[in-house]
Design a protein around this motif. Structure first.
Motif, PDB file in Angstrom:
ATOM      1  N   HIS A 178      -3.535   0.918 -16.545  1.00  7.54           N
ATOM      2  CA  HIS A 178      -4.252   0.467 -15.341  1.00  7.54           C
ATOM      3  C   HIS A 178      -3.458   0.754 -14.084  1.00  7.54           C
ATOM      4  O   HIS A 178      -3.992   1.185 -13.070  1.00  7.54           O
ATOM      5  N   LEU A 179      -2.098   0.553 -14.182  1.00  6.82           N
ATOM      6  CA  LEU A 179      -1.264   0.780 -13.015  1.00  6.82           C
ATOM      7  C   LEU A 179      -1.296   2.257 -12.596  1.00  6.82           C
ATOM      8  O   LEU A 179      -1.441   2.584 -11.416  1.00  6.82           O
ATOM      9  N   ILE A 180      -1.221   3.127 -13.611  1.00  6.28           N
ATOM     10  CA  ILE A 180      -1.227   4.565 -13.319  1.00  6.28           C
ATOM     11  C   ILE A 180      -2.577   4.973 -12.717  1.00  6.28           C
ATOM     12  O   ILE A 180      -2.661   5.764 -11.766  1.00  6.28           O
ATOM     13  N   ALA A 181      -3.667   4.335 -13.219  1.00  7.42           N
ATOM     14  CA  ALA A 181      -5.002   4.639 -12.679  1.00  7.42           C
ATOM     15  C   ALA A 181      -5.077   4.224 -11.209  1.00  7.42           C
ATOM     16  O   ALA A 181      -5.632   4.944 -10.367  1.00  7.42           O
ATOM     17  N   LEU A 182      -4.467   3.071 -10.891  1.00  3.42           N
ATOM     18  CA  LEU A 182      -4.469   2.608  -9.500  1.00  3.42           C
ATOM     19  C   LEU A 182      -3.709   3.587  -8.618  1.00  3.42           C
ATOM     20  O   LEU A 182      -4.136   3.944  -7.513  1.00  3.42           O
ATOM     21  N   LEU A 183      -2.515   4.026  -9.143  1.00  3.48           N
ATOM     22  CA  LEU A 183      -1.688   4.978  -8.413  1.00  3.48           C
ATOM     23  C   LEU A 183      -2.488   6.252  -8.100  1.00  3.48           C
ATOM     24  O   LEU A 183      -2.449   6.789  -6.992  1.00  3.48           O
ATOM     25  N   ALA A 184      -3.223   6.683  -9.132  1.00  7.26           N
ATOM     26  CA  ALA A 184      -3.979   7.931  -8.978  1.00  7.26           C
ATOM     27  C   ALA A 184      -5.123   7.764  -7.973  1.00  7.26           C
ATOM     28  O   ALA A 184      -5.485   8.691  -7.232  1.00  7.26           O
ATOM     29  N   ALA A 185      -5.641   6.538  -7.920  1.00  4.39           N
ATOM     30  CA  ALA A 185      -6.800   6.336  -7.047  1.00  4.39           C
ATOM     31  C   ALA A 185      -6.386   6.147  -5.583  1.00  4.39           C
ATOM     32  O   ALA A 185      -7.170   6.422  -4.666  1.00  4.39           O
ATOM     33  N   ALA A 186      -5.133   5.699  -5.377  1.00  2.00           N
ATOM     34  CA  ALA A 186      -4.712   5.399  -3.993  1.00  2.00           C
ATOM     35  C   ALA A 186      -4.585   6.678  -3.170  1.00  2.00           C
ATOM     36  O   ALA A 186      -4.211   7.720  -3.693  1.00  2.00           O
ATOM     37  N   GLU A 187      -4.936   6.563  -1.846  1.00  3.06           N
ATOM     38  CA  GLU A 187      -4.814   7.726  -0.937  1.00  3.06           C
ATOM     39  C   GLU A 187      -4.076   7.278   0.315  1.00  3.06           C
ATOM     40  O   GLU A 187      -4.297   6.178   0.811  1.00  3.06           O
ATOM     41  N   GLY A 188      -3.195   8.194   0.853  1.00  2.00           N
ATOM     42  CA  GLY A 188      -2.526   7.878   2.099  1.00  2.00           C
ATOM     43  C   GLY A 188      -3.436   8.180   3.296  1.00  2.00           C
ATOM     44  O   GLY A 188      -4.207   9.135   3.251  1.00  2.00           O
ATOM     45  N   ASP A 189      -3.363   7.324   4.309  1.00  2.00           N
ATOM     46  CA  ASP A 189      -4.178   7.638   5.502  1.00  2.00           C
ATOM     47  C   ASP A 189      -3.265   8.059   6.652  1.00  2.00           C
ATOM     48  O   ASP A 189      -2.030   8.079   6.505  1.00  2.00           O
ATOM     49  N   GLY A 190      -3.870   8.373   7.778  1.00  2.00           N
ATOM     50  CA  GLY A 190      -3.117   8.930   8.908  1.00  2.00           C
ATOM     51  C   GLY A 190      -2.158   7.926   9.507  1.00  2.00           C
ATOM     52  O   GLY A 190      -1.065   8.288   9.938  1.00  2.00           O
ATOM     53  N   SER A 191      -2.503   6.662   9.450  1.00  2.08           N
ATOM     54  CA  SER A 191      -1.622   5.660  10.072  1.00  2.08           C
ATOM     55  C   SER A 191      -0.536   5.200   9.113  1.00  2.08           C
ATOM     56  O   SER A 191      -0.070   4.063   9.157  1.00  2.08           O
ATOM     57  N   ARG A 192      -0.154   6.020   8.202  1.00  2.00           N
ATOM     58  CA  ARG A 192       0.897   5.768   7.200  1.00  2.00           C
ATOM     59  C   ARG A 192       0.623   4.502   6.404  1.00  2.00           C
ATOM     60  O   ARG A 192       1.492   3.725   6.083  1.00  2.00           O
ATOM     61  N   GLY A 193      -0.680   4.319   6.114  1.00  2.00           N
ATOM     62  CA  GLY A 193      -1.091   3.216   5.241  1.00  2.00           C
ATOM     63  C   GLY A 193      -1.695   3.775   3.989  1.00  2.00           C
ATOM     64  O   GLY A 193      -1.809   4.995   3.828  1.00  2.00           O
ATOM     65  N   LEU A 194      -2.049   2.851   3.020  1.00  2.00           N
ATOM     66  CA  LEU A 194      -2.668   3.283   1.768  1.00  2.00           C
ATOM     67  C   LEU A 194      -4.078   2.748   1.743  1.00  2.00           C
ATOM     68  O   LEU A 194      -4.343   1.610   2.142  1.00  2.00           O
ATOM     69  N   ARG A 195      -4.967   3.527   1.210  1.00  2.00           N
ATOM     70  CA  ARG A 195      -6.375   3.158   1.156  1.00  2.00           C
ATOM     71  C   ARG A 195      -6.872   3.351  -0.266  1.00  2.00           C
ATOM     72  O   ARG A 195      -6.517   4.301  -0.941  1.00  2.00           O
TER      73      ARG A 195
END
Lengths: 451, 229
Positions: free
Chosen positions: A47-64
């Motif tokens: 599940h953790l790896i799936a979350l990692l894979a799903a996360a995307e970086g945005d322009g304001s140096r945050g994660l979405r």
């Protein structure tokens, strides 16, 4: 302690089984839980790896995170699967919809590359297992930032599995134990059946409906049943002997009684004749009782009697009785000389011989006792008693040795004691020889086989 | 001589007592062991005749208790059991001889006389003092080879003195030894018997076998000629 053998066996086996099964249950339970925890941990990793894979970086140096996650349970409140992302300062960056506002992990954020497994944590009163991983995210502009990913899963399901496993384990073992004990009880019934048979057969012997115990017993019991049968036969023979004795006694006492009564009725009682009849009756009683009481010929074992000790005892007694005469008594005994039989019989045997020898000797008596090889398992006994008296009159010797001669027919002199000796020796299956001693008087030699 | 008879069978006890008295003995008869023990320890008994089958205590126990109480008089055992083990047990307990029932009185008397003589230190059945011979087995007395007729009581008085030849026997002791507890004691009777004995043994006053020691008693004055053990 219970008095029945089967109850004892069943009780002890149940105790051992309970202990054994108890230990097995504890060990199995432990193994099962360990395996379950390992399985859950690997699920959390996925599940953790799936979350990692799903996360995307945005322009304001945050994660979405995308609204629609591959694992639906993250989006369902109360699904039991929770996720959260924190940044380096501990601020929650993202939290799964399922967690419904509950905070998954608090405190300092893990350094990049560190992982932490919490086997049991509480999340809004729900026991969970949690996995945390610290990472460094590289953004499109090449800058790096630290985050912590957390996942947790409710332990409810796992606990329910453990519970079910334990219940099944218990039921199985209980069933097994019952099966074992039942078959053991049945086996015992079968194994102990010969014992019950002995019991009923002995009861039958007692009731008189059986002569003795039957055959066909297991080899472990044949010793017991054979001995029991020997005992029964022995008892019967003894009873028969007593009955014969009483019969003979009554029969042979009636003759002197009849003599005396007819003398009385004739009106001229001759006192000397009465005395003869009384002596006759006394001899009859003595002889018959000895025949009945002597243990010779029985199958029951006897501890060996040391002949030397009996001779010593009798010498002490006779030295006292013949204190006037004080004959010298030479004793030559072999320390191995033993008599397998009743001590009283042996004492009568030697007592009568020595008494005669003391009575008739001029000054010297000699008694010799030795163990004799007779080609049997145990050695027999050879006894010789001699004196320096006048010797046995040939007429007396003949009377004593005559076949079937009875004590009550014996005359004075060496006669009566010797007849008693002859009786005991014959009952023991031995032999008696009369002769002349180098000392000058009588020599009486006995040879008695072992039993 | 004073005998203690312990026998529970009344008929046997009475006939034995009568026969022993006829033979000149003083007899104390007891019907059970505890009475026998009392007589044996309280009276000056010379010999005890004990039946082994007593109702209250085994005869063997009675004998060992008498021996434990320091009584050294000879004990003759009467027993109905003729097995040697029983005889040995009785002799080991302190008895000196035994007679098996049923017995002839002569046999009992012979054993009693032999035991009394032996207890007094005479090894032979015949006591010889000078020309006077007392045969304890026949209970006969001869002076210089001629038999002298004595009554049972006279015989006992002589036996009592001869057994202890050379020693002084007081009148009281003679009375004790010759009469049982029922007898009315009168020391004149002893003097009468001594007088008769003197006349019978020594009609011509040549031997003077019995000395009178004023106030002390009597002494058989002739020396023993038979061996002493």
């Amino acid at each position: 302690m219970p008095s029945s053998l089967s109850a004892r066996l069943l009780l002890s086996v149940s105790l051992v089984l309970a202990l054994f099964f108890g230990l097995t249950v504890v060990a199995l339970d432990r193994l099962f839980r360990e395996a379950g925890e390992r399985a859950m941990q690997s699920v959390l990793e996925v599940h953790l790896i799936a979350l990692l894979a799903a996360a995307e970086g945005d322009g304001s140096r945050g994660l979405r995170m995308p609204a629609q996650l591959p694992e639906e349970r993250f989006s369902q409140p109360g699904s039991g699967l929770y996720g959260q992302i924190r940044d380096a300062s501990g601020e929650i960056v993202w939290r799964s919809a399922s967690s419904a506002g509950a905070q998954l992990a608090e405190g300092p954020v893990l350094a990049p590359g560190d992982r932490e497994v919490v086997r049991l944590a509480m999340l809004d009163d729900i026991p969970v297992m949690a996995l945390a991983l610290g990472i460094e995210w590289e953004f499109a502009d090449g800058s790096m930032r630290r985050f912590e990913f957390d996942v947790a899963q409710s332990l409810d399901l796992y606990h329910a599995q453990v519970e079910r496993f334990r219940r099944q384990l218990f039921i199985w073992f209980l069933g097994l134990m019952l099966l074992l004990l039942t078959s053991l009880a049945l086996l015992l019934r079968w194994i102990l059946r010969p014992l019950r048979r002995i019991e009923t057969e002995i009861a039958a012997v007692e009731a008189g409906s059986r002569a003795e115990l039957g055959g066909g017993y297991p080899s472990e019991l044949t010793g017991v049943t054979e001995n029991m049968n020997a005992l029964i036969r022995d008892e019967r023979a003894r009873l028969l002997r007593y009955r014969n004795t009483l019969g003979n006694l009554a029969h042979s006492l009636k003759t002197p009684l009849a003599v005396m009564r007819s003398a009385l009725q004739a009106g001229q009682p001759d006192l000397a004749a009465f005395d003869t009849q009384i002596a006759r009756m006394d001899a009859i009683v003595g002889s018959q009782l000895r025949r009945a009481a002597t243990s010779a010929g029985t199958t029951l074992g006897h501890a060996p009697v040391a002949v030397a000790a009996v001779i010593e005892e009798l010498r002490g007694a006779l030295d006292k009785v013949y204190a006037d005469k004080q004959p010298r008594c030479l004793t030559e005994t072999d320390g191995n000389a033993v008599y397998y039989g009743d001590r009283e019989d042996l004492t009568d045997l030697i007592g009568n011989l020595l008494d005669n020898a003391y009575k008739w000797s001029r000054s010297t008596v000699r008694i010799t006792a030795q163990a004799e090889e007779m080609g049997r398992r145990r050695r027999g006994l050879r006894l010789a008693v001699e004196d320096d008296g006048p010797g046995i009159r040939p007429a007396d010797a003949q009377r004593v040795l005559a076949r079937g001669a009875r004590v009550d027919e014996q005359a004075e002199g060496h006669g009566i004691g010797l007849a008693v000796v002859k009786e005991i020796v014959e009952l023991a299956g031995g032999s008696l020889t009369l002769g002349v001693s180098p000392l000058g008087g009588a020599r009486i030699e006995l040879s008695i086989p072992p039993r | 001589m004073r005998l203690l008879l312990v026998e529970d069978e009344t008929l046997l006890r009475e006939s034995l007592t009568a026969q022993l008295k006829k033979a000149g003995f003083a007899v104390d008869a007891a019907g059970n062991g505890s009475e026998g023990f009392y007589f044996g320890t309280e009276y000056p008994v010379d010999l005890a005749i004990v039946d082994l089958g007593l109702p209250d205590m085994p005869g063997i126990t009675l004998i060992s208790r008498l021996r434990d109480a320091g009584r050294e008089f000879p004990v003759l055992v009467l027993t109905a059991r003729d097995r040697w083990q029983d005889k040995v047990a009785a002799l080991q307990a302190g008895a000196d001889d035994y007679v098996v029932k049923p017995f002839h009185i002569e046999e009992v008397l012979a054993r009693v006389n032999a035991l009394l003589r032996r207890a007094a230190g005479w090894a032979q059945a015949v006591l010889r003092c000078g020309p006077i011979e007392l045969d304890t087995s026949r209970q006969a007395v001869e002076v210089a080879g001629v038999e002298v007729e004595l009554t049972g009581f006279e015989y006992r008085v002589l036996e009592c003195l001869m057994l202890r030849a050379g020693e002084v026997v007081s009148k009281a002791e003679l009375t004790d030894r010759l009469y049982d507890q029922d007898f009315e004691r009168d020391s004149n009777v002893i003097e009468v018997f001594i007088g008769r004995l003197r006349r019978k043994l020594d009609p011509h006053d040549e031997l003077q076998p019995i000395e009178t020691l004023r106030g002390r008693g009597y002494r058989f004055a002739l020396d023993r000629t038979a061996d002493r053990t």
